[in-house]
Design a protein around this motif. Sequence first.
Motif, PDB file in Angstrom:
ATOM      1  N   SER A 438     -21.656  31.630  58.069  1.00 16.81           N
ATOM      2  CA  SER A 438     -21.763  32.748  56.490  1.00 16.81           C
ATOM      3  C   SER A 438     -20.542  33.593  56.382  1.00 16.81           C
ATOM      4  O   SER A 438     -20.210  33.898  55.137  1.00 16.81           O
ATOM      5  N   GLU A 489     -35.559  34.006  70.155  1.00 12.08           N
ATOM      6  CA  GLU A 489     -34.250  33.745  69.386  1.00 12.08           C
ATOM      7  C   GLU A 489     -33.718  32.642  70.206  1.00 12.08           C
ATOM      8  O   GLU A 489     -32.403  31.461  69.253  1.00 12.08           O
TER       9      GLU A 489
ATOM     10  N   THR B 161     -26.514  33.278  71.285  1.00 15.41           N
ATOM     11  CA  THR B 161     -27.166  34.195  70.424  1.00 15.41           C
ATOM     12  C   THR B 161     -26.248  35.419  70.384  1.00 15.41           C
ATOM     13  O   THR B 161     -25.714  35.718  72.093  1.00 15.41           O
ATOM     14  N   ASP B 162     -27.088  36.777  70.279  1.00 16.57           N
ATOM     15  CA  ASP B 162     -26.267  37.921  70.461  1.00 16.57           C
ATOM     16  C   ASP B 162     -26.418  38.088  71.922  1.00 16.57           C
ATOM     17  O   ASP B 162     -25.738  38.781  72.160  1.00 16.57           O
ATOM     18  N   ARG B 178     -17.372  42.302  67.789  1.00 14.30           N
ATOM     19  CA  ARG B 178     -18.561  41.442  66.905  1.00 14.30           C
ATOM     20  C   ARG B 178     -18.925  41.340  65.040  1.00 14.30           C
ATOM     21  O   ARG B 178     -19.329  40.817  64.738  1.00 14.30           O
ATOM     22  N   PRO B 180     -18.017  40.424  61.818  1.00 13.77           N
ATOM     23  CA  PRO B 180     -18.376  38.406  61.108  1.00 13.77           C
ATOM     24  C   PRO B 180     -16.192  38.879  60.923  1.00 13.77           C
ATOM     25  O   PRO B 180     -15.654  37.644  60.368  1.00 13.77           O
ATOM     26  N   TYR B 185     -20.462  33.589  62.128  1.00 17.19           N
ATOM     27  CA  TYR B 185     -21.647  34.174  62.726  1.00 17.19           C
ATOM     28  C   TYR B 185     -22.723  32.910  61.186  1.00 17.19           C
ATOM     29  O   TYR B 185     -21.813  32.363  60.572  1.00 17.19           O
ATOM     30  N   THR B 186     -23.750  32.252  62.465  1.00 20.88           N
ATOM     31  CA  THR B 186     -24.124  31.222  60.948  1.00 20.88           C
ATOM     32  C   THR B 186     -25.702  31.403  59.803  1.00 20.88           C
ATOM     33  O   THR B 186     -25.522  33.148  60.272  1.00 20.88           O
ATOM     34  N   THR B 187     -25.832  31.344  59.377  1.00 24.68           N
ATOM     35  CA  THR B 187     -27.186  31.994  58.630  1.00 24.68           C
ATOM     36  C   THR B 187     -28.804  32.558  58.663  1.00 24.68           C
ATOM     37  O   THR B 187     -28.781  33.139  58.137  1.00 24.68           O
ATOM     38  N   ASP B 188     -28.133  32.072  60.410  1.00 19.69           N
ATOM     39  CA  ASP B 188     -30.098  32.892  60.700  1.00 19.69           C
ATOM     40  C   ASP B 188     -29.255  33.579  61.771  1.00 19.69           C
ATOM     41  O   ASP B 188     -30.339  34.339  62.421  1.00 19.69           O
ATOM     42  N   GLY B 189     -28.026  33.518  61.717  1.00 20.06           N
ATOM     43  CA  GLY B 189     -27.394  35.117  62.132  1.00 20.06           C
ATOM     44  C   GLY B 189     -26.708  35.113  63.827  1.00 20.06           C
ATOM     45  O   GLY B 189     -26.670  35.659  64.273  1.00 20.06           O
ATOM     46  N   SER B 191     -23.844  33.312  66.186  1.00 23.80           N
ATOM     47  CA  SER B 191     -22.337  33.069  66.577  1.00 23.80           C
ATOM     48  C   SER B 191     -22.229  32.023  67.039  1.00 23.80           C
ATOM     49  O   SER B 191     -22.262  31.572  68.339  1.00 23.80           O
TER      50      SER B 191
END
Lengths: 703, 364
Positions: A438, A489, B161-162, B178, B180, B185-189, B191
């Motif tokens: 993104s 997740e 994942t986070d 953290r 951006p 980040y990916t569009t799926d949230g 990283s």
Amino acid sequence: MDISYNWLRDLTEITLAPRDLADRLTMAGLAVDAVHEKGGDHVLEFDLTSNRPDCLSNLGIAREAAALTGAGLKLPDLTVKNVGGRAEQFTAVEIEDADLCPRYAARVVRGVKIQPSPDWLVERLQAIGQRPINNVADITNFVLHELGQPLHAFDLAKLSEFRIVVRRARAGEKLKTLDGVERELDEQMLVIADAVRAVAVAGVMGGEETEISGGTTDVLVESAYFDPQSVRRTSKRLGLQTEASYRFERGVDYEGVRRAQDRCVALICELAGGTATEDAVDVYPTRITPPTVRLRPRRVEELSGLSVPAEESGRILRSLGFEPAEGDVQNGELSFGVPTWRTDVKIEEDLVEEVARVYGYDKIGEALPPSPVTGEYLLGDRRRRAARQVLTAAGFNEAVSISFIEESSGVNESGESRFEPVPGLQKVEGEGAFVVLSNPIIEGARLMRPSLLPGLLEATRHNFNHGTRDVRLFETGRVFAARAASGDEDESRPSEVEAFALLVTGEALEEGKAAGRAADFFDLKGGLEAAADAMRVGELEFEPASVRHLREGQSARVRLGGQEIGHAGRLSEELAARYKFRQPVYVAEVNLTALLATGERPARYTPLPRFPGVARDVSLVADRRVTFGEMRRAILSLGIEECRGVALVDVYEGASMPEGKRSLTLRVEYRADERTLRDEEVDAMHARVVSALEGEFGAQLRG
Amino acid sequence: MSSEAVDYDAQIASVREAFEREFERFARFRAYEGTEGLSLDEAEALSREVKELATRHTAKKSAVSQLMKLVGRVPAEERARFGQLVQQVDKEIRGALGDVGVALAGRIQLLKTERERVDVTLPGRRPRRGHLHPITLLRQRIEDVFVSMGYAVEDGPEVETDFYNFTALNIPELHPARSPQDTFYTTDGLSLRSQTSTVQIHAMQRRRPPLRVVAPGRVFRRDTPDATHNPMFFQVEGLLVDRGINMGHLKGTLSEFVRRLFGPATRTRFRPSYFPFTEPSMEADYSCFKCGGAGCRLCKGSGWIELGGSGMVHPNVLRAVQIDPEEFSGFAFGLGIDRMCGLMYELDDIRLLFENDVRFLEQF
């Protein structure tokens, strides 16, 4: 951050020479990058870690220097010369958003005379690269660098109703800041306002309209504690980092607010005249209390390896401003109140670090840990290394490409993938399931590579552009495909597969020679086979097949033990045109994870033959689409026990062949384990082979 | 003196003369120098002719052989002298032919040698060799050192994942790392992992202490590419958790590592530092491998080169994977492979590492 050595000596009785002091501080965790001599002074250039905002001032460094050397600390004089009236008579402070501003203090000095600062002040500021403006502005700047607390001076007369409101900005609210830029604020930004409008961006920069000017007579001195996250966000959003925001976003000393204000007011009265209010309007609704942290003296040794006596630990911590508190004395535990400026200290381990760094990391004795475990490589690593060795020996250079690629390299105009993924990658979803960034940093490069090929093709283009036309590359690395969203997740993490890719183009060169023969599909295939062989997997099978990114008729699917693991062939004309390649490029990609998972082919001994074998050649003319592989399989599947192998002697496709035909010469080996074969026996077996080929493939024996 | 004796002498003389007449055209080849200038074909033809000549003048039916047969018939008082003279002629003829034969054979040998002479400086026949990427070379060396010190090489996902990338590493919710701005980040949230420390967490979930792990791999940070930055680079993470581990073990381990990598004279120093996932933390420096610590351009005159960050594993990190920090302690370190690579090979632009220019790759 720059610190002037002379200025530092105003605050501490340090006797160490500048460079020695720099070394001492560096070894205690306050890294000095450089020491510059500058007009009788020395400037120390610090590169501090983000956890030590308390050291972003002379006082902070002086405190550390004092603790490290035992030198005394000299706090500045806070006595105000002319005092009169209470602050609330002249101003009022209202905090609307206490979450972003836990404390705000305003104090007023009336009847000042704005003029240039005296030489000593100008000198101090210039030593650390600060530009002098006028006495009041310079004093706020001076105190910021002296004590680490950012301050702001308003022209009281220009504040509507002479009062301060600390609130979030209103939607669309605008403010022209001191740098002359008109800034649009948003509703998450904290501002300092008067009765009607924003007059400063809290913790970042003041407004132009209310700044101190030649005509200013009454000054409101602001000293506050703003929420670090809020200041960071605002500063970032406005693209405006200032000395103030830099400190607020790391956290200032909330108990140092008044001291800095007093120091500032005292200096204003001294240098600009005027009468200060005897107090400040100090709005501090919820007092912040620093934590108390226990220290079990044995933990110092357990974690650091240093045997520091408990009394020494206590002494070190006290020298840094930690207050001994009531502890569980029976267990020999110590307890310390953390100084309000040390927002980084929260747990026992933090105290151990404080003790260890002041005592000296250099005093920690070195030892190798006792070894209860054994080393091991990543599964399959030995085989990976063997493959790399074989490939470099075969002329392939190893490439390492960036893991993200331009979207247009991976996807065509209709949104379809340009490359067929390696088998086993996109299991969960079908086409188009890319992992997309993104926030890419390289324009357009937002796709996590679904294949290693775009990277290798890009590298090839780069090499062509730089005059290298003979390129052999291989790469191993992860390729990515998105998976269906899932509540868990971990399960929605993309599919990551280790892939292995090869690229061949130009000539097959020998070491030291400038020209060779043109490389073709078989150089690519040979590389792949050599790598597979080095990894000790079974024989790769190549099956003619259409593959999206490969040219029809020169492409194959690659199987291992019946399982499809990749593809190989000549790059399609469409892609070649896209990259402006004017010479054939051959590429292969396989799923290395799957390949290595097939296990290692063991070496097994079979007794050496005791009787000689007989080789017979057969030359056949057959349709060009009849493959060598098919013929070989046909021969081996006849079930002739004595038939030991089929090898290729030659392929002939010359002009003398009829259209669509070619000639293959095969060598078949016959051998029995227990005796020497007689000629007639071999003749009979070979006749079966020949007639099978003639029958099955319409091949004709070539005279 | 009998008249017959005169006849014998005349016969000998005529045999000699007959030979000499035929031999005349070969005479100059008796010495090797005489053959110089002959081509291989000429020398071989002459050699054949000399052999024929030899056959004619030395074989059983040759004139000399005939004379030999006469010896017995010569009166006894002449026999010895006649015999000697015949022997002499025979020796002369054989000698002359032999000399020419040797000289021609020598010439032929020489010309053949010359013709088959190879230029030993032409390139040997072997495929042009490819080269491993410098990062692979260094990474393998680093792995070898740590495996020999009892570490297991581990691996983890690059898209994280986070929890693994931040939370379990004690990086608070609002930490700038953290943002951006710094992390992809990916569009799926998810990283892209911003440090190989993520593998610490995976490793501690897979293996329980005592454990030692190293994890080399790619990491990603949103740095604009320039001569000293890439948005992707390689790190190697190290982690050791056991009972009774302290900072001395960490110092000992890193010192041993740099000695094995850069030689036994390499020195280290350790400075306090700050990382969210270690406490206490330290930065390790090693003496410059180029100047030995005297100060040079490579180490910017300081004599020291930064090795990387390290420290005792933060108790919150241990707790995140259900390890009791009161029972176990451990250390962790993270070293930059690209950075080390850049220094070792004195790269003036780190972007070269991922351009895959063959002219660059072939230097390693």
